[in-house]
Design an enzyme around this catalytic site. Sequence first.
Site, PDB file in Angstrom:
ATOM      1  N   HIS A   5       0.588  -0.971  -0.020  1.00  0.00           N
ATOM      2  CA  HIS A   5       0.011   0.289   0.178  1.00  0.00           C
ATOM      3  C   HIS A   5       1.271   1.311   0.029  1.00  0.00           C
ATOM      4  O   HIS A   5       0.494   2.027  -0.548  1.00  0.00           O
ATOM      5  CB  HIS A   5      -0.839  -0.240   0.930  1.00  0.00           C
ATOM      6  CG  HIS A   5      -2.124  -0.721   1.191  1.00  0.00           C
ATOM      7  ND1 HIS A   5      -1.807  -1.974   1.431  1.00  0.00           N
ATOM      8  CD2 HIS A   5      -3.611  -0.490   0.996  1.00  0.00           C
ATOM      9  CE1 HIS A   5      -3.044  -3.094   1.471  1.00  0.00           C
ATOM     10  NE2 HIS A   5      -4.042  -2.379   0.936  1.00  0.00           N
ATOM     11  N   GLY A   6       2.432   1.723   0.332  1.00  0.00           N
ATOM     12  CA  GLY A   6       2.882   2.105   0.534  1.00  0.00           C
ATOM     13  C   GLY A   6       4.520   2.230   1.731  1.00  0.00           C
ATOM     14  O   GLY A   6       4.135   1.499   1.900  1.00  0.00           O
TER      15      GLY A   6
END
Length: 343
Positions: A191-192
């Site tokens: 997701h990051g």
Amino acid sequence: MSYVIDIYKNQIKPEKDLIDYAVFVSFFPLPVAGPIERATHLLPQIQRKRVFSYAQATDGLRQILWGLFKKIVIADNCAELANLAFNNHEDHSGSTLLLGAFFFTMQIYGDFSGYSDIALGVARIMGIELLRNFSYPYFSRDIAEFWRRWHISLSSWFRDYVYFPLGGSRGSLLLKIRNTFIIFLLSGFWHGANWTFLAWGALNAIYFLPLLISKSNREHIEIVAKGRLFPTVSDLLRMLATFSLTVFAWILFRAENIRHAAEYIGKIFSKSLFTVPDLLRKELLLLIAAFIIVEWIGREHPYAIARIGFNWPKTVKWGFYYCLVIALFVYTGKQQQFIYFQF
């Protein structure tokens, strides 16, 4: 990646038709936020001859309508209040921040599952059946069930291409724990590159460990209260506990950094938790309650309104659909970008 890996493992043959391969890679409902399709599922559908089906198209339109309702009416309105809570956490009471975490929990579900419903509906109009991506995750009775029902295409991708090659549930307990943490940490990192996402993944791994150690992670496979209107008291308490753990974990996901998350959580667990929330919006809470009721009634079907109204008089059935359409205009909140566009 799955296409190349499946070819390497001789599970599929390389596609020789450039057009078919290009359609598979760039099929427009999918690239931005999924579901994550595999060549073994999508390519055969692209290659076979398709004819227009009225029943399939109307079913697709119903799913698009429900997806739009989730996104515009539920997610976008919840986003406004969630943003107020998270962006100004120092100005709000613990009860308000808890309510803000609840609004974000509903926002991310309505936003992401709404997008998935729209994508599946659009594809169905064109005769393509995409992988189901959500299966009423907030009605889960434990975290293992939640992850079988949330972002199914990603969870199953990590299971098949990472977890199983690592050994899965075979081997010693230590290896099982290692594999579980690898999967959840990878899910967070996907997701990051932010410590909050890794903390979110690690927390979910910790949630999962008691189920893994007690070998009860496959206890709840069927949807809750299947064939019945109401759940048992035990199932209800399990759902509430799982939902509470999920709300807490989403705070880490939404926070800008670890310090922000720590301050937000610390403010929740203060004396101000027992005050009246500042962001109490009764109309929105009623909309969320109505949304949850519809989802509960339709939980045994691919999407909530797939079969709702089929046995109703035609005027009542179409009245229900028109109410959903009218709600899209009446309760249009401030436009919010799809959350998963950033990942």
